[in-house]
Design a protein around this motif. Structure first.
Motif, PDB file in Angstrom:
ATOM      1  N   THR A 102      -2.966  -7.100   7.611  1.00  0.00           N
ATOM      2  CA  THR A 102      -1.539  -6.781   7.611  1.00  0.00           C
ATOM      3  C   THR A 102      -0.951  -6.835   6.210  1.00  0.00           C
ATOM      4  N   MET A 103      -1.766  -7.210   5.238  1.00  0.00           N
ATOM      5  CA  MET A 103      -1.256  -7.314   3.862  1.00  0.00           C
ATOM      6  C   MET A 103      -2.426  -7.131   2.905  1.00  0.00           C
ATOM      7  N   PRO A 104      -2.137  -6.808   1.643  1.00  0.00           N
ATOM      8  CA  PRO A 104      -3.219  -6.726   0.673  1.00  0.00           C
ATOM      9  C   PRO A 104      -3.556  -8.131   0.191  1.00  0.00           C
ATOM     10  N   GLY A 105      -4.759  -8.316  -0.323  1.00  0.00           N
ATOM     11  CA  GLY A 105      -5.107  -9.632  -0.853  1.00  0.00           C
ATOM     12  C   GLY A 105      -6.608  -9.855  -0.796  1.00  0.00           C
ATOM     13  N   GLU A 162      -5.383 -14.134   1.217  1.00  0.00           N
ATOM     14  CA  GLU A 162      -4.656 -14.760   0.106  1.00  0.00           C
ATOM     15  C   GLU A 162      -3.962 -13.696  -0.726  1.00  0.00           C
ATOM     16  N   VAL A 163      -2.652 -13.836  -0.851  1.00  0.00           N
ATOM     17  CA  VAL A 163      -1.901 -12.984  -1.770  1.00  0.00           C
ATOM     18  C   VAL A 163      -0.660 -13.743  -2.210  1.00  0.00           C
ATOM     19  N   GLU A 165     -11.676  -8.276  -1.816  1.00  0.00           N
ATOM     20  CA  GLU A 165     -10.274  -7.833  -1.854  1.00  0.00           C
ATOM     21  C   GLU A 165     -10.066  -6.717  -0.837  1.00  0.00           C
ATOM     22  N   ILE A 189      -3.813  -3.125   2.541  1.00  0.00           N
ATOM     23  CA  ILE A 189      -3.042  -3.141   3.788  1.00  0.00           C
ATOM     24  C   ILE A 189      -3.666  -2.150   4.772  1.00  0.00           C
TER      25      ILE A 189
END
Lengths: 78, 326
Positions: A7-10, A40-41, A66, A69
């Protein structure tokens, strides 16, 4: 075959801490809402949860890789 | 009851306004909305003073419940928004009533930071003339921190808010290109770079790392050589060190030559790293909408170029004001 998407970059981790066991392994069953990875972001660690129940059939990213999204993290079979 | 009930806070949602200017010399950075254009347009859409406090989210937005009649608007990043479960448009004034629930979902499909303005503004107390949150020292905003599930945010008086039903056309949304060009004034310490390194700095597509937040963006992708010299008294031993100086907001330092950091709204105000360039204020809005994994390209400009860009943004904002009768 459904996938669990980030749901997010990281950076994606498969365990809650470096010396802990992975949240889930291939072949494990997961419940809806169960944590399968940590992203982790921005110095935040957020739990990535499965939106459905089923069996983890494959992980599509390496531990510590890494991710972007919407990237597929794992496959969930019925 | 004039409150906004936070059902879920999202990943990192904070109260931000136009910023806390005037205290930089004391070591207090401006904070404020990272994307000032989107903040101001959101406020204009709901009839607020454009500098009013709103919510800034990153990647995953909040879900909030209203407790009285308001007008709200979402701007900034492209992200699915719903009102009571039904999809609604961003860049548009949305009338809401007590009990309505607005959700700003993940994933963002373009940009990084959505903004939510509510008529009357977020009514947290001002600290040093601003309602902006500065989380490093825990000042301003809502208890000096990012929002958490169950928070109840005070709202300002909405009496001055205008009628809803207006929108801002796409041509007045910020562009969200694949690889944004970030206009940069070279200096203050660019003399420390070899000329080849300066060319390389400008020629490299830099990748945004996971360490990219309101304090600064760490970027990777190249390695820059410094001019050899005997370090002066007071400078550290890293060739990237200089005698301490004040860091301009938006300045780019390069610890080790290969770990550039773009300092942003919540950054440290001074230190001993050579700042090789400064992102112009208008393009800090662009930085705000880049996310981990994206690439950016620095493009050289000068003070005149920076001021022209600022004028151009002022004209765009003026068009929004005229369109909305603000």
């Amino acid at each position: 075959m459904a996938t669990i998407k980030s749901t997010m970059p990281g950076v994606c981790y498969r365990r809650p801490a470096p010396d802990a066991d992975p949240y889930v392994e291939v072949g494990d069953t997961v419940a809806s809402g169960q944590t399968v990875a940590l992203i982790e972001v921005m110095k935040n660690f957020s739990e990535l949860r499965s939106e459905q129940e089923g069996t983890i059939t494959k992980f599509l990213v390496e531990d510590g890789e890494e991710v972007s999204i919407g990237q597929d993290i794992a496959e969930v079979g019925a | 009851m004039k409150e906004l009930i936070v059902h879920t806070g999202g990943l990192s949602t904070t109260v931000q306004d136009a910023g806390r200017d005037g205290h930089y010399a004391l070591g207090i950075p401006p904070s404020g909305a990272m994307d000032q254009y989107s903040l101001r347009v959101a406020n204009l859409l709901v009839g607020n003073d454009e500098r009013a406090a709103a919510l800034e989210a990153t990647y995953i937005g909040p879900r909030v419940e209203f407790t009285d009649d308001r007008v709200c608007a979402v701007t900034g990043a492209d992200v699915p928004v719903s009102l009571n479960g039904d999809p609604v448009e961003s860049w548009r004034a949305l009338p809401v009533r007590a009990g309505d629930v607005l959700s700003i979902f993940s994933p963002v499909t373009g940009g990084a930071r959505p903004y939510l303005a509510v008529s009357g503004g977020i009514g947290v107390p001002e600290y040093l003339g601003s309602r902006s949150t500065y989380t490093l020292t825990g000042i301003g905003g809502f208890e000096g921190r990012k929002l958490a599930d169950g928070d109840r945010l005070p709202l300002g008086d909405a009496a001055g808010a205008r009628a809803a039903g207006r929108e801002v056309p796409e041509e007045l949304h910020p562009a969200l290109p694949e690889m944004p060009e970030i206009r940069t004034v070279i200096g203050l310490c660019s003399y420390r770079l070899t000329s080849a390194a300066l060319d390389s700095f400008l020629g490299t597509p830099w990748r945004v790392t996971k360490d990219a937040d309101r304090i600064g963006y760490r970027i990777r992708g190249g390695s820059l050589d410094f001019v050899e010299r005997e370090q002066p008294h007071g400078a550290g031993s890293d060739p990237a060190n200089v005698v301490d100086l004040g860091y301009p907001v938006g300045s780019i330092q390069v610890p080790g030559g290969d770990e550039p950091i773009v300092l942003l709204n919540d950054a440290v105000t001074g230190g001993g790293y050579a700042t090789v360039g400064t992102v112009i204020s208008v393009d800090r809005d662009r930085m705000a909408q880049t996310k981990t994994g994206d690439h950016i390209q620095f493009v050289r400009t000068d003070l005149e170029g920076a001021l022209a860009a600022r004028r151009e943004r002022s004209e765009r904002l003026q068009r929004v004001r005229e369109l909305l009768g603000a």
